[in-house]
Every structure is written in C-alpha cells, then in structure tokens.
Design a protein around this motif. Structure first.
Motif, PDB file in Angstrom:
ATOM      1  N   THR A 266       0.836  -1.199   0.000  1.00 40.75           N
ATOM      2  CA  THR A 266       0.000   0.000   0.000  1.00 40.75           C
ATOM      3  C   THR A 266       0.872   1.251   0.000  1.00 40.75           C
ATOM      4  O   THR A 266       2.062   1.189   0.289  1.00 40.75           O
ATOM      5  CB  THR A 266      -0.920   0.032   1.231  1.00 40.75           C
ATOM      6  OG1 THR A 266      -0.115   0.145   2.418  1.00 40.75           O
ATOM      7  CG2 THR A 266      -1.760  -1.239   1.316  1.00 40.75           C
ATOM      8  N   ARG A 267       0.237   2.393  -0.332  1.00 36.66           N
ATOM      9  CA  ARG A 267       0.917   3.689  -0.396  1.00 36.66           C
ATOM     10  C   ARG A 267       2.160   3.606  -1.293  1.00 36.66           C
ATOM     11  O   ARG A 267       3.257   4.004  -0.910  1.00 36.66           O
ATOM     12  CB  ARG A 267       1.276   4.184   1.006  1.00 36.66           C
ATOM     13  CG  ARG A 267       0.058   4.309   1.931  1.00 36.66           C
ATOM     14  CD  ARG A 267      -0.996   5.244   1.335  1.00 36.66           C
ATOM     15  NE  ARG A 267      -2.241   5.223   2.080  1.00 36.66           N
ATOM     16  CZ  ARG A 267      -2.535   6.061   3.072  1.00 36.66           C
ATOM     17  NH1 ARG A 267      -1.673   6.976   3.442  1.00 36.66           N
ATOM     18  NH2 ARG A 267      -3.715   5.979   3.675  1.00 36.66           N
ATOM     19  N   VAL A 268       1.936   3.090  -2.481  1.00 37.73           N
ATOM     20  CA  VAL A 268       3.021   2.865  -3.444  1.00 37.73           C
ATOM     21  C   VAL A 268       3.052   3.995  -4.462  1.00 37.73           C
ATOM     22  O   VAL A 268       2.017   4.346  -5.055  1.00 37.73           O
ATOM     23  CB  VAL A 268       2.825   1.504  -4.158  1.00 37.73           C
ATOM     24  CG1 VAL A 268       3.903   1.295  -5.215  1.00 37.73           C
ATOM     25  CG2 VAL A 268       2.836   0.371  -3.139  1.00 37.73           C
ATOM     26  N   THR A 269       4.222   4.555  -4.691  1.00 37.40           N
ATOM     27  CA  THR A 269       4.375   5.612  -5.684  1.00 37.40           C
ATOM     28  C   THR A 269       4.549   4.996  -7.071  1.00 37.40           C
ATOM     29  O   THR A 269       4.918   3.818  -7.200  1.00 37.40           O
ATOM     30  CB  THR A 269       5.607   6.474  -5.378  1.00 37.40           C
ATOM     31  OG1 THR A 269       6.794   5.657  -5.522  1.00 37.40           O
ATOM     32  CG2 THR A 269       5.544   7.040  -3.969  1.00 37.40           C
ATOM     33  N   PRO A 270       4.310   5.764  -8.132  1.00 38.26           N
ATOM     34  CA  PRO A 270       4.546   5.241  -9.486  1.00 38.26           C
ATOM     35  C   PRO A 270       5.986   4.780  -9.688  1.00 38.26           C
ATOM     36  O   PRO A 270       6.227   3.786 -10.389  1.00 38.26           O
ATOM     37  CB  PRO A 270       4.213   6.438 -10.389  1.00 38.26           C
ATOM     38  CG  PRO A 270       3.224   7.235  -9.603  1.00 38.26           C
ATOM     39  CD  PRO A 270       3.667   7.104  -8.172  1.00 38.26           C
ATOM     40  N   GLU A 271       6.944   5.469  -9.076  1.00 39.73           N
ATOM     41  CA  GLU A 271       8.354   5.082  -9.220  1.00 39.73           C
ATOM     42  C   GLU A 271       8.620   3.732  -8.558  1.00 39.73           C
ATOM     43  O   GLU A 271       9.336   2.886  -9.113  1.00 39.73           O
ATOM     44  CB  GLU A 271       9.253   6.159  -8.596  1.00 39.73           C
ATOM     45  CG  GLU A 271       9.249   7.498  -9.313  1.00 39.73           C
ATOM     46  CD  GLU A 271       7.982   8.305  -9.080  1.00 39.73           C
ATOM     47  OE1 GLU A 271       7.695   9.186  -9.913  1.00 39.73           O
ATOM     48  OE2 GLU A 271       7.266   8.065  -8.065  1.00 39.73           O
ATOM     49  N   GLN A 272       8.034   3.515  -7.394  1.00 36.06           N
ATOM     50  CA  GLN A 272       8.190   2.220  -6.730  1.00 36.06           C
ATOM     51  C   GLN A 272       7.541   1.116  -7.552  1.00 36.06           C
ATOM     52  O   GLN A 272       8.109   0.034  -7.731  1.00 36.06           O
ATOM     53  CB  GLN A 272       7.553   2.271  -5.341  1.00 36.06           C
ATOM     54  CG  GLN A 272       8.288   3.132  -4.331  1.00 36.06           C
ATOM     55  CD  GLN A 272       7.491   3.302  -3.052  1.00 36.06           C
ATOM     56  OE1 GLN A 272       6.261   3.433  -3.082  1.00 36.06           O
ATOM     57  NE2 GLN A 272       8.165   3.302  -1.916  1.00 36.06           N
ATOM     58  N   ALA A 273       6.340   1.395  -8.041  1.00 33.37           N
ATOM     59  CA  ALA A 273       5.605   0.391  -8.815  1.00 33.37           C
ATOM     60  C   ALA A 273       6.346   0.023 -10.088  1.00 33.37           C
ATOM     61  O   ALA A 273       6.399  -1.156 -10.472  1.00 33.37           O
ATOM     62  CB  ALA A 273       4.215   0.911  -9.151  1.00 33.37           C
ATOM     63  N   GLU A 274       6.931   1.001 -10.748  1.00 33.81           N
ATOM     64  CA  GLU A 274       7.637   0.740 -12.002  1.00 33.81           C
ATOM     65  C   GLU A 274       8.767  -0.259 -11.800  1.00 33.81           C
ATOM     66  O   GLU A 274       8.968  -1.169 -12.613  1.00 33.81           O
ATOM     67  CB  GLU A 274       8.196   2.047 -12.555  1.00 33.81           C
ATOM     68  CG  GLU A 274       8.916   1.887 -13.888  1.00 33.81           C
ATOM     69  CD  GLU A 274       9.457   3.195 -14.430  1.00 33.81           C
ATOM     70  OE1 GLU A 274      10.006   3.191 -15.549  1.00 33.81           O
ATOM     71  OE2 GLU A 274       9.340   4.232 -13.731  1.00 33.81           O
ATOM     72  N   LEU A 275       9.486  -0.131 -10.690  1.00 33.70           N
ATOM     73  CA  LEU A 275      10.601  -1.027 -10.427  1.00 33.70           C
ATOM     74  C   LEU A 275      10.109  -2.448 -10.129  1.00 33.70           C
ATOM     75  O   LEU A 275      10.701  -3.431 -10.586  1.00 33.70           O
ATOM     76  CB  LEU A 275      11.429  -0.495  -9.257  1.00 33.70           C
ATOM     77  CG  LEU A 275      12.902  -0.918  -9.216  1.00 33.70           C
ATOM     78  CD1 LEU A 275      13.627  -0.529 -10.497  1.00 33.70           C
ATOM     79  CD2 LEU A 275      13.594  -0.305  -8.006  1.00 33.70           C
ATOM     80  N   VAL A 276       9.022  -2.565  -9.353  1.00 34.39           N
ATOM     81  CA  VAL A 276       8.458  -3.886  -9.056  1.00 34.39           C
ATOM     82  C   VAL A 276       7.960  -4.558 -10.332  1.00 34.39           C
ATOM     83  O   VAL A 276       8.208  -5.743 -10.578  1.00 34.39           O
ATOM     84  CB  VAL A 276       7.325  -3.779  -8.021  1.00 34.39           C
ATOM     85  CG1 VAL A 276       6.616  -5.131  -7.857  1.00 34.39           C
ATOM     86  CG2 VAL A 276       7.855  -3.306  -6.678  1.00 34.39           C
ATOM     87  N   LEU A 277       7.269  -3.799 -11.173  1.00 32.86           N
ATOM     88  CA  LEU A 277       6.685  -4.364 -12.390  1.00 32.86           C
ATOM     89  C   LEU A 277       7.737  -4.837 -13.377  1.00 32.86           C
ATOM     90  O   LEU A 277       7.465  -5.715 -14.211  1.00 32.86           O
ATOM     91  CB  LEU A 277       5.769  -3.337 -13.057  1.00 32.86           C
ATOM     92  CG  LEU A 277       4.465  -3.040 -12.292  1.00 32.86           C
ATOM     93  CD1 LEU A 277       3.751  -1.842 -12.896  1.00 32.86           C
ATOM     94  CD2 LEU A 277       3.552  -4.255 -12.280  1.00 32.86           C
ATOM     95  N   GLN A 278       8.933  -4.288 -13.301  1.00 36.22           N
ATOM     96  CA  GLN A 278      10.012  -4.764 -14.168  1.00 36.22           C
ATOM     97  C   GLN A 278      10.345  -6.223 -13.872  1.00 36.22           C
ATOM     98  O   GLN A 278      10.642  -7.007 -14.774  1.00 36.22           O
ATOM     99  CB  GLN A 278      11.261  -3.899 -13.981  1.00 36.22           C
ATOM    100  CG  GLN A 278      11.165  -2.515 -14.580  1.00 36.22           C
ATOM    101  CD  GLN A 278      12.396  -1.667 -14.309  1.00 36.22           C
ATOM    102  OE1 GLN A 278      13.406  -2.162 -13.791  1.00 36.22           O
ATOM    103  NE2 GLN A 278      12.320  -0.386 -14.636  1.00 36.22           N
ATOM    104  N   ASP A 279      10.288  -6.597 -12.587  1.00 37.55           N
ATOM    105  CA  ASP A 279      10.590  -7.974 -12.185  1.00 37.55           C
ATOM    106  C   ASP A 279       9.345  -8.845 -12.071  1.00 37.55           C
ATOM    107  O   ASP A 279       9.437 -10.067 -12.183  1.00 37.55           O
ATOM    108  CB  ASP A 279      11.305  -7.974 -10.830  1.00 37.55           C
ATOM    109  CG  ASP A 279      12.728  -7.468 -10.924  1.00 37.55           C
ATOM    110  OD1 ASP A 279      13.462  -7.911 -11.820  1.00 37.55           O
ATOM    111  OD2 ASP A 279      13.107  -6.611 -10.108  1.00 37.55           O
ATOM    112  N   VAL A 280       8.196  -8.206 -11.824  1.00 37.04           N
ATOM    113  CA  VAL A 280       6.948  -8.969 -11.645  1.00 37.04           C
ATOM    114  C   VAL A 280       5.883  -8.374 -12.566  1.00 37.04           C
ATOM    115  O   VAL A 280       4.983  -7.647 -12.122  1.00 37.04           O
ATOM    116  CB  VAL A 280       6.470  -8.911 -10.181  1.00 37.04           C
ATOM    117  CG1 VAL A 280       5.355  -9.950  -9.946  1.00 37.04           C
ATOM    118  CG2 VAL A 280       7.603  -9.136  -9.206  1.00 37.04           C
TER     119      VAL A 280
END
Length: 262
Positions: free
Chosen positions: A85-99
């Motif tokens: 929760t409380r995830v920024t677009p920058e944080q999400a972008e990095l996670v989505l690269q691997d998942v």
C-alpha cells in the motif's frame, strides 16, 4: 534435497508441482525457523499468514523503490499473494520490471500480486461506500484490501449526504452485505446515516478531504467517533487498508461458518 533438485524432478515428471510446492515450503521453513527473513534493512514476518490468515502487507510510504522491490520479491518466495500500500509510481515501475504479473492501481496506490487467479466469495460480500469522488483513493484501498483477503466487493461511490437520495437508490446492496466500509471526509456524516439504516457492522474511515475546519480529517474522525448510530467502529484517518482488512476478515469468517457442517 534442494530446490534445484525439486525443479529437475518436476521437469522429468517424477514429481508433480503440488508435491514440489509442499517440499519447497518445508525447505523455506527450515531456512527461517523463527518465521522471519532478515534482509538487513528489513526483517519480514514470513509466517504471519499461518497465525493470522493473511501475509504481511508492505507499507510503501518512506521506502525506496529498491527496498520495496526487494521486500516484494522476498515475500513472493513464501506466500501466494502480496499486497503493498501507499506505493508511488516510481516504486511500482521497479516492481513491475521484475513482476509483470503484478497489478498497480494508481487510484488506491496499491500494487498486488497473486499466484492463483482471484476467486471471490460466493456466499457474501463486503460493501465499500464513499461520500465523494475525492474519497476514492481511501475507498479503493479498502476495496482492494478486502479483495486480496478473498472477499467479493460491491462499490457504492459518490453517495454523500448532500445528495442523500443517491444512497437510498443503493440501500439494498448495503443491507445485504456482510460488512460495510464507509469512507467520508468533510463532516463525516455518511457513516452515521448508514449506521441508522442497516443491521450490519460498519467500519468508518475518516478521510483528510475538506476545507480548513475539517482539520485534515480530524473533524470527520471526531464525528464518526461520536456517532449515535450503533454498530459503527472507526479506524484512523485515511486508513482504507485497516478498514478493508477488518471488513474482509468479518466476511471471510462468516463464509467459513456458512461452509462448516456444524
């Protein structure tokens, strides 16, 4: 037997995937006998689902994108669903690269991943209502949290007291729900109104929406705490996660009891 050997047996057909999953979980349990995974900057509670029924949830605020990604990936080794929760677009972008199979929702600011497809509750649901469009981020955080627990969610949005007739048009959905989340800012009156119309437990979420005298949600919180309507409990300001979790636990336990032969 290590994980590489297990994967080879699955590849040759000498071990089916479900049996391999059991062995892998036992291996991981042996590696973290105290139920934690020490990452240096974080110590994850990887056995939380065994105790509470739901894995540890990542609070993204204040974490670097690299920290959030590392925690997300580590949890994926132990559980079949991960919520942050409380995830920024920058944080999400990095996670989505691997998942790439993870889902980022910019409204609720959540990122979630499931190993298996979502199969919602069949015999009941959680209703999430909010007063106005400005309350949507908090309401959606609650809705997605309840869905991650396994609950079906019915959304009833923009039904604030300034146009109360909009609420009455959807009242049957509220009355048939197992639990109800109500998110409202300004004066926070919606929770009391709903509390006077239904017989189900209500988790009220004051939001920080409103003009100066709303005091960033304190006025709504105090109104909800002082509600004369019975059955209304209150979580912290903007705490959609806490409300969604509570409602989801209520709904899931009711569903389990309905399935029980006793």
């Amino acid at each position: 037997m290590d994980i590489d050997q297990l994967l080879k047996l699955v590849h040759t057909g000498d071990l089916n995937p479900e049996e391999a999953k059991v062995h892998i979980k036992e291996l991981l349990k042996a590696k973290e006998p105290d139920g934690t995974a020490d990452m240096g900057f974080a110590r994850l509670d990887v056995h939380r689902e065994r105790r509470t029924g739901f894995p540890e949830v990542i609070f993204g605020q204040g974490k670097t994108p690299e920290q959030l990604r590392a925690i997300f990936l580590k949890l994926m080794e132990h559980v079949d669903r991960v919520l942050a929760t409380r995830v920024t677009p920058e944080q999400a972008e990095l996670v989505l690269q691997d998942v790439p199979a993870a889902r980022y929702d910019p409204v609720s600011r959540t990122i979630s991943w499931r190993q298996k497809p979502f199969v919602p509750s069949k015999n009941g649901y959680v209703a999430v209502a909010c007063a106005g469009t400005s309350d949507l981020p908090v309401a959606e955080e609650a809705a997605i949290t309840a869905e991650m627990l396994g609950s079906r969610v019915e959304r009833i949005y923009d039904v604030g007291v300034a146009g109360i007739h909009r609420l009455f048009e959807r009242i049957s959905i509220l009355r048939e729900a197992d639990a109800i989340v109500v998110a409202a800012g300004m004066e926070g009156a919606l929770a009391s109104v709903v509390g006077g119309l239904v017989s189900k437990p209500i988790i009220a979420v004051p939001t920080s929406i409103g003009y100066g005298a709303s005091l960033n949600g304190i006025a709504a919180m105090l109104a909800m705490l002082n509600s004369c309507a019975p059955g209304v409990t209150v979580v912290n300001i903007d705490n959609g996660f806490g409300a969604g979790y509570a409602a989801g636990v209520i709904q899931q336990n009711l569903e389990k009891k309905a399935k029980s032969p006793l």
